[in-house]
Design a protein around this motif. Sequence first.
Motif, short mmCIF file in Angstrom:
data_model
loop_
_atom_site.label_atom_id
_atom_site.label_comp_id
_atom_site.label_asym_id
_atom_site.label_seq_id
_atom_site.Cartn_x
_atom_site.Cartn_y
_atom_site.Cartn_z
N GLN A 82 0.84 -1.19 0.00
CA GLN A 82 0.00 0.00 0.00
C GLN A 82 0.88 1.24 0.00
OE1 GLN A 82 -2.33 -0.94 3.57
NE2 GLN A 82 -4.05 -1.50 2.26
N ASN A 83 0.81 1.99 -1.09
CA ASN A 83 1.58 3.23 -1.23
C ASN A 83 3.09 2.97 -1.19
OD1 ASN A 83 1.76 6.02 -1.66
ND2 ASN A 83 1.81 6.48 0.52
N VAL A 84 3.51 1.81 -1.68
CA VAL A 84 4.94 1.46 -1.74
C VAL A 84 5.32 1.36 -3.22
CG1 VAL A 84 6.73 -0.18 -1.07
CG2 VAL A 84 4.72 0.16 0.40
N GLN A 85 5.89 2.43 -3.74
CA GLN A 85 6.26 2.44 -5.15
C GLN A 85 7.63 1.83 -5.41
OE1 GLN A 85 4.85 5.41 -3.78
NE2 GLN A 85 2.88 4.74 -4.57
N SER A 86 8.50 1.85 -4.39
CA SER A 86 9.87 1.39 -4.56
C SER A 86 9.92 -0.12 -4.82
CB SER A 86 10.69 1.72 -3.32
OG SER A 86 11.93 1.07 -3.35
N GLN A 87 10.41 -0.50 -5.99
CA GLN A 87 10.48 -1.91 -6.33
C GLN A 87 11.48 -2.65 -5.45
OE1 GLN A 87 8.34 -3.43 -8.33
NE2 GLN A 87 9.28 -5.39 -7.80
N HIS A 88 12.60 -1.99 -5.12
CA HIS A 88 13.58 -2.70 -4.30
C HIS A 88 13.06 -2.91 -2.88
CE1 HIS A 88 15.13 1.44 -3.35
NE2 HIS A 88 15.39 0.90 -2.19
N LEU A 89 12.27 -1.99 -2.33
CA LEU A 89 11.68 -2.22 -1.01
C LEU A 89 10.71 -3.39 -1.06
CD1 LEU A 89 10.95 1.28 0.59
CD2 LEU A 89 12.83 -0.30 1.06
N ARG A 90 9.92 -3.47 -2.11
CA ARG A 90 8.99 -4.61 -2.27
C ARG A 90 9.76 -5.92 -2.33
NH1 ARG A 90 3.87 -3.61 -5.89
NH2 ARG A 90 3.20 -1.55 -5.21
N GLU A 91 10.84 -5.94 -3.10
CA GLU A 91 11.63 -7.17 -3.24
C GLU A 91 12.31 -7.54 -1.93
OE1 GLU A 91 14.27 -6.36 -6.49
OE2 GLU A 91 12.64 -6.41 -7.99
N TRP A 92 12.89 -6.55 -1.23
CA TRP A 92 13.57 -6.84 0.03
C TRP A 92 12.59 -7.32 1.09
CZ3 TRP A 92 16.92 -1.74 0.35
CH2 TRP A 92 17.85 -1.75 -0.70
N THR A 138 9.46 5.27 12.90
CA THR A 138 9.90 5.09 11.53
C THR A 138 9.30 3.83 10.93
OG1 THR A 138 11.96 6.18 12.13
CG2 THR A 138 11.94 5.01 10.04
N MET A 139 9.18 2.78 11.75
CA MET A 139 8.60 1.54 11.29
C MET A 139 7.91 0.86 12.47
SD MET A 139 10.51 -1.35 8.91
CE MET A 139 11.26 -0.14 7.84
N ARG A 140 6.78 0.19 12.19
CA ARG A 140 6.04 -0.49 13.26
C ARG A 140 5.26 -1.66 12.67
NH1 ARG A 140 1.47 4.22 14.00
NH2 ARG A 140 0.25 3.66 12.15
N ALA A 141 4.97 -2.66 13.51
CA ALA A 141 4.19 -3.83 13.10
C ALA A 141 2.97 -3.96 14.00
CB ALA A 141 5.04 -5.09 13.20
N GLY A 201 17.32 -5.79 7.97
CA GLY A 201 17.37 -5.94 9.43
C GLY A 201 16.16 -5.32 10.10
N TRP A 202 15.74 -4.19 9.59
CA TRP A 202 14.56 -3.51 10.14
C TRP A 202 13.30 -4.32 9.87
CZ3 TRP A 202 15.19 2.45 9.83
CH2 TRP A 202 14.51 3.05 10.89
N PHE A 203 13.15 -4.78 8.62
CA PHE A 203 12.00 -5.63 8.29
C PHE A 203 11.99 -6.89 9.16
CE2 PHE A 203 11.71 -4.04 3.60
CZ PHE A 203 10.87 -3.00 3.99
N GLN A 207 22.04 -8.59 9.94
CA GLN A 207 21.25 -7.49 9.39
C GLN A 207 20.67 -6.61 10.51
OE1 GLN A 207 21.09 -10.67 8.47
NE2 GLN A 207 21.14 -10.80 6.24
N VAL A 208 20.17 -7.24 11.57
CA VAL A 208 19.64 -6.46 12.70
C VAL A 208 20.78 -5.66 13.34
CG1 VAL A 208 18.55 -6.59 14.98
CG2 VAL A 208 17.71 -8.03 13.11
N LEU A 209 21.94 -6.27 13.45
CA LEU A 209 23.10 -5.58 13.99
C LEU A 209 23.48 -4.39 13.11
CD1 LEU A 209 25.30 -5.53 16.16
CD2 LEU A 209 26.61 -7.15 14.77
N ALA A 210 23.44 -4.57 11.80
CA ALA A 210 23.74 -3.47 10.87
C ALA A 210 22.74 -2.33 11.04
CB ALA A 210 23.73 -3.98 9.43
#
Length: 197
Positions: free
Chosen positions: A11-21, A48-51, A93-95, A146-149
């Motif tokens: 939803q409202n995510v145009q970035s293809q690389h974010l979708r792929e990641w 910045t990000m939440r689930a 890492g964030w995801f 990745q979480v450490l990064a």
Amino acid sequence: MPRQNHRIVYQNVQSQHLREWFAETLAAYPELLPHPIYLRRLPTKYSTMRAQPVLNFAVLRRATRHYRVDFSSHLEVTAHVRVRELPKQVVVGWFAHELGHIVDYLHRPWRGMIAFGLGYALWSRYMRRAERRADSIAVDHGFGEQVLATKRYLINHATLPAHYKKRLRKYYLSADELEALINAYEARGEMPDIVEI
């Protein structure tokens, strides 16, 4: 048997690389296969990000619940952290951390989800344990580096406000704690019980 794919709604995510990641990260969480997962960009001011679970009729039953990961498009937040411009390892890492929260929600009944939300909002100790649990779940799914990064990037990011960095240090595992957790997991092949809620 053909491999099942996660049901992802962007939803409202145009970035293809974010979708792929996001899809790549989610693939490491097979326990989430039965649940539709939304990735949504919206103007959240304080995170910045939440689930979270999606608030619909399906939320009443654990087996049919939908979940979402939101990332912010708020100008005040994106002035410091533009998720779509971050390195892949940091975003993954964030995801992974946010999907760790969703795994933590899976076995909670709807009343338990309400109690979790209240505890998270009202008690800093509860929030701290929940954030550490999400990190542990991410490490358990193979995303320790990745979480450490992500942690290192955010703590060392020059433009982040001091109050944001203070919150990171207070509620989340430190880089040293994460390294110890990763080493313990790799050495034993299982999660240590140091961050259970």
